[in-house]
Design a protein around this motif. Structure first.
Motif, PDB file in Angstrom:
ATOM      1  N   ASP A 134     -36.767   0.762 -82.184  1.00  0.00           N
ATOM      2  CA  ASP A 134     -35.560  -0.052 -82.042  1.00  0.00           C
ATOM      3  C   ASP A 134     -34.537   0.192 -83.148  1.00  0.00           C
ATOM      4  OD1 ASP A 134     -36.052  -1.110 -79.602  1.00  0.00           O
ATOM      5  OD2 ASP A 134     -37.103  -2.890 -80.360  1.00  0.00           O
ATOM      6  N   ASP A 140     -29.474  -0.326 -81.671  1.00  0.00           N
ATOM      7  CA  ASP A 140     -29.751  -1.774 -81.694  1.00  0.00           C
ATOM      8  C   ASP A 140     -29.072  -2.535 -80.548  1.00  0.00           C
ATOM      9  OD1 ASP A 140     -27.159  -1.664 -82.424  1.00  0.00           O
ATOM     10  OD2 ASP A 140     -27.375  -2.737 -84.340  1.00  0.00           O
ATOM     11  N   ALA A 187     -31.888  -5.092 -75.154  1.00  0.00           N
ATOM     12  CA  ALA A 187     -32.960  -4.406 -74.417  1.00  0.00           C
ATOM     13  C   ALA A 187     -32.603  -4.161 -72.942  1.00  0.00           C
ATOM     14  CB  ALA A 187     -34.244  -5.220 -74.503  1.00  0.00           C
ATOM     15  N   LYS A 240     -30.404  -1.279 -72.769  1.00  0.00           N
ATOM     16  CA  LYS A 240     -31.220  -0.088 -73.033  1.00  0.00           C
ATOM     17  C   LYS A 240     -32.014   0.323 -71.801  1.00  0.00           C
ATOM     18  CE  LYS A 240     -32.426   0.350 -77.863  1.00  0.00           C
ATOM     19  NZ  LYS A 240     -33.511   0.099 -78.806  1.00  0.00           N
ATOM     20  N   LYS A 263     -40.830  -5.198 -74.265  1.00  0.00           N
ATOM     21  CA  LYS A 263     -39.874  -5.912 -75.122  1.00  0.00           C
ATOM     22  C   LYS A 263     -40.079  -7.430 -75.088  1.00  0.00           C
ATOM     23  CE  LYS A 263     -38.475  -2.235 -76.544  1.00  0.00           C
ATOM     24  NZ  LYS A 263     -38.933  -1.803 -77.841  1.00  0.00           N
TER      25      LYS A 263
END
Ligand SMILES: Nc1ncnc2c1ncn2[C@@H]1O[C@H](COP(=O)(O)OP(=O)(O)OP(=O)(O)O)[C@@H](O)[C@H]1O
Length: 355
Positions: free
Chosen positions: A167, A171, A174, A177, A210
């Motif tokens: 991570d 940054d 999630a 991402k 996550k």
């Protein structure tokens, strides 16, 4: 046109105000889903039932259509000759295996992705080493040629592995991402086959990794099938127009919509479980137990062996239990080959209609 796939992270602002607005909605629905899932007494009920459901939806993208009936039967009848159901079943196995790995390791490494894809495709091909893979549109026109060089594929997969697991590398949120990972994985297209299915499994495992979900129960496959043209367009437009925003918004919307649908489904399953519980308790108090009830909800098809294993009862007792439950109308008995199966038709109805 030759396209060199850039490594991650993308050199673009992924936290635009449009993305933020949708991000809030996606997180809210996802958190609600996480909470709702906790109200089902045994997590395996949702894992088993929903992974199978997802396996069917995901495999349909490749036109492997199988009926619900075949599907659930296949789950307990592995020797079945139905190849479509088998393919779906492999998907469910790959997914559950991936979940076990991620839960234990808290990482999603390339070696894990290879294991999952192997489970799906039942072969040892691994990452592509031969050139020739091209992505075509519905008319057979080549829309994208993924990396062909084995070393480049390995390097890009190494970069993706870092992006997934480290991570400090990037940054951003999630869920954003997850969209980036999906695009990158599909664009690397590291396997000869099963890239779509493996990529969709990676999505859900990433949510678990996550901590956004405890168990794998948010599946975007149906959303993707229902919004397929847009799906292909957003993937392609990252490449041709550097339009990351539309891709991220598409995935975030998918998370929101699917989380809300899954919440509804879980509520229906829960209601059905409660009504079964009440009827079992009042009409068959001597044989009622929460474990017995759970068995009927882990797979809509039950057989005596399940009871023998999970309740530690004899085959005869298991048979008596199942016949008694059938008599009060909670299960339907059916014969397949030499064996009897007991179907929770109420659950099948919920799974077919509500999901
Ligand atoms: N233009 C594109 N850019 C990036 N990825 C794409 C593009 N078009 C399709 N894809 C991805 O490729 C996947 C198909 O790859 P492949 O046939 O290896 O996977 P599959 O699992 O066998 O099939 P499917 O995804 O259709 O079930 C699609 O699901 C999609 O994710």
């Amino acid at each position: 046109m030759e396209f060199n796939l850039p490594i991650l992270p993308p050199k673009t602002d992924l936290e635009t105000s449009k993305i933020f607005k949708q991000l809030v909605k996606a997180h809210k629905s996802l958190a609600e889903l996480k909470g709702t899932a906790k109200t089902i007494p045994n997590e395996n009920i949702l894992i088993d039932t929903l992974t199978l459901q997802e396996a069917k939806d995901s495999s349909e993208i490749e036109n492997i259509v199988t009926t619900h009936d075949d599907l659930y039967k296949e789950n307990i009848l592995i020797e079945s000759k139905n190849n479509n159901a088998k393919e779906v079943y492999n998907y469910a196995r790959g997914l559950r295996l991936g979940f076990q790995i991620v839960r234990k390791e808290k990482l999603l490494l390339n070696k894990h992705i290879l294991i999952i894809q192997k489970e799906l495709l039942e072969n040892n091909a691994g990452f592509r080493t031969q050139a020739g893979t091209k992505l075509v549109d519905g008319y057979g026109k080549v829309v994208y040629t993924p990396p062909q060089n084995p070393k480049e594929i390995l390097d890009l997969m190494g970069n993706l592995e870092k992006y997934i697991n480290d991570d400090s590398f990037s940054d951003v949120d999630a869920l954003i991402k997850m969209a980036v990972i999906h695009y990158q994985f599909e664009s690397i297209h590291p396997f000869y086959d099963g890239n779509g299915r493996t990529g969709r499994i990676i999505n859900i495992l990433y949510l678990v990794q996550k901590g956004l979900l405890d168990i794998p129960i948010l599946y975007l496959s149906r959303y993707i099938t229902q919004n397929k043209a847009e799906y292909y367009a957003v993937l392609q437009n990252v490449r041709t127009k550097n339009d990351w925003e539309s891709l991220v918004l598409y995935i975030l919307k998918g998370v929101e919509v699917t989380a809300l649908q899954t919440i509804d489904l879980i509520i229906e399953i829960k209601k059905l479980m409660q009504s079964y519980k009440k009827k079992l308790r009042t009409e068959l108090p001597k044989i009622y137990s929460q474990d017995l009830l759970n068995i009927f909800f882990k797979n809509p098809y039950t057989k005596t062996d399940f009871l023998v294993t999970e309740l530690q009862v004899s085959k005869r007792t298991a048979l008596n239990y199942l016949d008694a439950v059938t008599k009060i109308g909670l299960l339907e008995k059916t014969k397949e080959g030499k064996s009897n199966y007991y179907i929770n038709t109420g659950l099948i109805e919920v799974l077919v209609n509500k999901s």
